[in-house]
Write a protein that holds these residues in place. Structure first.
Motif, PDB file in Angstrom:
ATOM      1  N   UNK A   6       0.835  -1.205   0.000  1.00  0.00           N
ATOM      2  CA  UNK A   6       0.000   0.000   0.000  1.00  0.00           C
ATOM      3  C   UNK A   6       0.870   1.256   0.000  1.00  0.00           C
ATOM      4  N   UNK A   7       1.954   1.226   0.794  1.00  0.00           N
ATOM      5  CA  UNK A   7       2.868   2.370   0.830  1.00  0.00           C
ATOM      6  C   UNK A   7       3.526   2.620  -0.514  1.00  0.00           C
ATOM      7  N   UNK A   8       3.815   1.558  -1.273  1.00  0.00           N
ATOM      8  CA  UNK A   8       4.410   1.726  -2.610  1.00  0.00           C
ATOM      9  C   UNK A   8       3.473   2.487  -3.547  1.00  0.00           C
ATOM     10  N   UNK A   9       2.164   2.359  -3.297  1.00  0.00           N
ATOM     11  CA  UNK A   9       1.198   3.038  -4.164  1.00  0.00           C
ATOM     12  C   UNK A   9       1.242   4.556  -3.990  1.00  0.00           C
ATOM     13  N   UNK A  10       1.919   5.023  -2.939  1.00  0.00           N
ATOM     14  CA  UNK A  10       2.099   6.472  -2.760  1.00  0.00           C
ATOM     15  C   UNK A  10       2.864   7.069  -3.937  1.00  0.00           C
ATOM     16  N   UNK A  11       3.712   6.244  -4.572  1.00  0.00           N
ATOM     17  CA  UNK A  11       4.530   6.721  -5.695  1.00  0.00           C
ATOM     18  C   UNK A  11       3.982   6.244  -7.039  1.00  0.00           C
ATOM     19  N   UNK A  12       2.760   5.761  -7.033  1.00  0.00           N
ATOM     20  CA  UNK A  12       2.124   5.251  -8.263  1.00  0.00           C
ATOM     21  C   UNK A  12       0.952   6.155  -8.611  1.00  0.00           C
ATOM     22  N   UNK A  13       0.788   6.479  -9.882  1.00  0.00           N
ATOM     23  CA  UNK A  13      -0.342   7.304 -10.316  1.00  0.00           C
ATOM     24  C   UNK A  13      -1.072   6.594 -11.443  1.00  0.00           C
ATOM     25  N   UNK A  14      -2.362   6.887 -11.549  1.00  0.00           N
ATOM     26  CA  UNK A  14      -3.188   6.309 -12.604  1.00  0.00           C
ATOM     27  C   UNK A  14      -3.997   7.428 -13.233  1.00  0.00           C
ATOM     28  N   UNK A  15      -3.729   7.714 -14.500  1.00  0.00           N
ATOM     29  CA  UNK A  15      -4.391   8.817 -15.206  1.00  0.00           C
ATOM     30  C   UNK A  15      -4.223  10.134 -14.438  1.00  0.00           C
ATOM     31  N   UNK A  16      -3.048  10.307 -13.837  1.00  0.00           N
ATOM     32  CA  UNK A  16      -2.788  11.539 -13.100  1.00  0.00           C
ATOM     33  C   UNK A  16      -3.324  11.542 -11.694  1.00  0.00           C
ATOM     34  N   UNK A  17      -3.991  10.466 -11.252  1.00  0.00           N
ATOM     35  CA  UNK A  17      -4.551  10.387  -9.904  1.00  0.00           C
ATOM     36  C   UNK A  17      -3.660   9.497  -9.039  1.00  0.00           C
ATOM     37  N   UNK A  18      -3.256   9.998  -7.868  1.00  0.00           N
ATOM     38  CA  UNK A  18      -2.393   9.221  -6.976  1.00  0.00           C
ATOM     39  C   UNK A  18      -3.105   7.944  -6.544  1.00  0.00           C
ATOM     40  N   UNK A  19      -2.443   6.795  -6.720  1.00  0.00           N
ATOM     41  CA  UNK A  19      -3.096   5.504  -6.471  1.00  0.00           C
ATOM     42  C   UNK A  19      -3.432   5.306  -4.999  1.00  0.00           C
ATOM     43  N   UNK A  20      -2.519   5.718  -4.084  1.00  0.00           N
ATOM     44  CA  UNK A  20      -2.794   5.522  -2.659  1.00  0.00           C
ATOM     45  C   UNK A  20      -3.948   6.406  -2.201  1.00  0.00           C
ATOM     46  N   UNK A  21      -3.939   7.669  -2.637  1.00  0.00           N
ATOM     47  CA  UNK A  21      -5.038   8.557  -2.236  1.00  0.00           C
ATOM     48  C   UNK A  21      -6.357   8.091  -2.834  1.00  0.00           C
ATOM     49  N   UNK A  22      -6.293   7.560  -4.048  1.00  0.00           N
ATOM     50  CA  UNK A  22      -7.501   6.997  -4.668  1.00  0.00           C
ATOM     51  C   UNK A  22      -8.022   5.819  -3.842  1.00  0.00           C
ATOM     52  N   UNK A  23      -7.115   4.943  -3.400  1.00  0.00           N
ATOM     53  CA  UNK A  23      -7.532   3.786  -2.598  1.00  0.00           C
ATOM     54  C   UNK A  23      -8.126   4.226  -1.263  1.00  0.00           C
ATOM     55  N   UNK A  24      -7.519   5.240  -0.633  1.00  0.00           N
ATOM     56  CA  UNK A  24      -8.060   5.754   0.635  1.00  0.00           C
ATOM     57  C   UNK A  24      -9.454   6.331   0.414  1.00  0.00           C
ATOM     58  N   UNK A  25      -9.613   7.077  -0.682  1.00  0.00           N
ATOM     59  CA  UNK A  25     -10.927   7.670  -0.951  1.00  0.00           C
ATOM     60  C   UNK A  25     -11.961   6.597  -1.239  1.00  0.00           C
ATOM     61  N   UNK A  26     -11.584   5.561  -1.988  1.00  0.00           N
ATOM     62  CA  UNK A  26     -12.512   4.463  -2.264  1.00  0.00           C
ATOM     63  C   UNK A  26     -12.901   3.765  -0.962  1.00  0.00           C
ATOM     64  N   UNK A  27     -11.928   3.582  -0.049  1.00  0.00           N
ATOM     65  CA  UNK A  27     -12.234   2.956   1.237  1.00  0.00           C
ATOM     66  C   UNK A  27     -13.223   3.798   2.038  1.00  0.00           C
ATOM     67  N   UNK A  28     -12.995   5.111   2.068  1.00  0.00           N
ATOM     68  CA  UNK A  28     -13.908   5.990   2.809  1.00  0.00           C
ATOM     69  C   UNK A  28     -15.302   5.991   2.178  1.00  0.00           C
ATOM     70  N   UNK A  29     -15.353   6.081   0.868  1.00  0.00           N
ATOM     71  CA  UNK A  29     -16.646   6.047   0.174  1.00  0.00           C
ATOM     72  C   UNK A  29     -17.361   4.723   0.415  1.00  0.00           C
ATOM     73  N   UNK A  30     -16.619   3.623   0.379  1.00  0.00           N
ATOM     74  CA  UNK A  30     -17.220   2.302   0.614  1.00  0.00           C
ATOM     75  C   UNK A  30     -17.792   2.229   2.023  1.00  0.00           C
ATOM     76  N   UNK A  31     -17.057   2.770   2.998  1.00  0.00           N
ATOM     77  CA  UNK A  31     -17.557   2.759   4.370  1.00  0.00           C
ATOM     78  C   UNK A  31     -18.835   3.561   4.517  1.00  0.00           C
TER      79      UNK A  31
END
Length: 519
Positions: A322-347
């Motif tokens: 998960x920490x490695x995703x901090x340095x990964x981006x997808x279509x200009x969107x940070x992968x770790x922040x995207x995953x955190x947002x998806x987790x919050x939205x899912x909750x």
């Protein structure tokens, strides 16, 4: 005791009688008289001792008999007292038993009387039932005579008429309920999605494939290149990143597809610039330190993500990924922040629907875990993520949510559907990805153009990421009553011409201002 004393005395006498003749036969004759006197004295003492012993024995006997009689009397008195107490208790129990028997007898009599009354009432009821049945049969016969139909024919006729009416009413009710359920489901779904979006406001930073390192002066470029380029070659070889040193003043560009390697190169180069000693050995040392620092940062970022979402018990290796995703981006969107947002939205969505919030957050956080190593392992990020989750013993619900979040397989639980929706919301949220930025700005412009096209509108502003439009009207042209119609007309036209998620609030504002100047 007396017998023992006598035996001792006799033994002494016999011993003396035997010993005297043996030791000195000549003296026996001379001392016969003296011995006789001694024997007489010894016999008298023996008799007195015996008499005294007999008296003592008699006294002891009497005392023993008296003690035995006293003990017997005491025992007898205690037995008599205990017997009296037992008799009193028995008498008390006997009285209680007799009173209970009398009460039971009275109850039994009452029950017998009630049974007799019930028997009589039952007989009367049977007579009345028989009479009612006769009257019912007579009534049915009379109805059949009047209607010309038998009871079976009348029953069939009524059932058919009622069945036709019920079918029509049921069809109407079913159609109405179906329409109402669809409207309610659509409204609720929109509410849930909009609520989830509003509750999760995460900033997104656009990532790129280059990093820029600022230099204190342009002379540092030559030191970075080194003699015959040995320094720059060493740095590029150790990090796998291209260093672009061009005419850009006081800057070096690091270019590479792997963001982690690029970060290691950036940190190492900055450390070398601060240190000032740039040579191959020092470069190797700084690169190693930078790798350790980046690895530490990766672990910290993974742990921070789990703490932010509130998910615990994830395998340490998954946390590191998960920490490695901090340095990964997808279509200009940070992968770790995207995953955190998806987790919050899912909750949030899970709480609205009423399913397990923790499992929904866990699945949302891990749904893109395959992207952390998709540059190193063959396969899509979905398949890599599924393999990782199974390897580190995640639940079947989480595995299915990861596998189904792009629709590759059918979702097997509500949580998988929630993760799908949360992933789409996070990716499609205005400003989240570069591809949607142009669409987002066009939609805002169209929204303002629609509102400005109405007569009496002075200015309009699209705010809240396009979820609200504020319209300033001219007070001379639009009255308070006209505002209601204007807001409704604008809403209808927006619904007709625009496509948008959720709902848009149309806020019409009318104000009167009077301006004067004091001179």
């Amino acid at each position: 005791m007396v017998t023992t004393i006598i035996g001792i005395i006799v033994a002494i006498v016999i011993t003396l009688l035997i010993a005297v003749p043996i030791t000195c036969k000549a003296a026996v004759a001379n001392k016969v008289k003296q011995d006789a006197e001694k024997v007489g004295t010894a016999e008298e003492k023996a008799r007195s001792i015996i008499d005294e012993a007999l008296k003592t024995a008699e006294t002891k006997k009497r005392e023993a008999l008296l003690e035995a009689k006293e003990e017997s009397l005491r025992t007898k008195n205690e037995l008599e007292k205990e017997t009296k107490e037992r008799r009193a208790e028995l008498q008390k129990y006997e009285k209680r038993v007799l009173s209970k028997e009398e009460a039971i007898d009275r109850k039994a009599d009452a029950i017998e009387r009630r049974e007799a009354e019930y028997t009589n009432k039952e007989a009367e009821l049977r007579k009345k039932e028989k009479k009612v049945d006769e009257l019912h049969a007579q009534g049915v016969q009379e109805l059949e005579r009047i209607s010309g139909l038998t009871s079976e024919q009348a029953k069939d006729y009524l059932l058919k008429a009622v069945e036709d009416e019920v079918k029509i009413d049921t069809a109407k009710l079913y159609k109405e309920l179906e329409s109402r359920a669809k409207e309610e489901a659509s409204r609720k779904a929109k509410e849930y999605v909009v609520t989830a979006i509003q509750k999760c406001a995460v900033d997104h930073v656009a990532e790129s494939t280059i990093s820029v390192v600022q230099l204190p002066n342009d002379e540092m470029k030559g030191r970075i290149i080194g003699r015959e380029g040995r320094n720059i070659r060493t740095l590029e070889t150790l990090t796998g990143i291209d260093l672009i040193i061009d005419d850009t003043p006081e800057a070096v560009v690091l270019s590479g597809f792997d963001p982690i390697r690029r970060e290691v190169a950036r940190i190492a180069l900055e450390k070398l610039i601060v240190d000032g000693r740039i040579h191959p050995a020092r470069i190797e040392e700084m690169v190693e330190k930078a790798r350790k620092e980046v690895e530490s940062t990766i672990r910290e970022e993974g742990e921070a993500a789990t703490l932010e979402v509130g998910v615990h018990g994830i395998h340490p290796e998954l946390v590191r990924l998960l920490g490695r995703m901090r340095f990964r981006s997808s279509y200009g969107q940070n992968a770790l922040k995207h995953s955190i947002e998806v987790a919050q939205l899912s909750g949030v969505l899970a709480a609205e629907i009423g399913v397990d919030v923790r499992t929904a957050k866990r699945a949302g956080l891990l749904h893109d875990i395959g992207k952390s190593i998709d540059h190193e392992v063959e396969g899509s990020h979905i398949q890599i993520g599924v393999d990782l989750c199974r390897k580190y013993k995640e639940s079947a619900v989480v595995v299915n949510a990861v596998e189904a979040h792009h629709g590759d397989v059918e979702p097997e639980s509500l949580i998988a559907c929630i993760v799908q929706a949360a992933d789409a919301i996070s990716a499609a949220r205005p400003g989240a990805r570069r591809e949607t930025l142009e669409t987002y700005t066009n939609r805002l412009k169209q929204l303002e153009d629609i509102t400005n096209s109405f007569k009496g509108v002075d200015k309009s502003y699209a705010i809240q990421a396009g979820r609200e439009v504020r319209i300033m009207v001219l007070p001379d042209h639009v009255t308070d009553a006209d505002m209601v119609l204007l807001a409704r007309d604008i809403s209808k036209q927006i619904e007709t011409e625009l496509e948008y998620p959720g709902q848009i609030k149309v806020n019409v504002i009318r104000e009167s201002r009077v301006v004067d100047y004091a001179k």
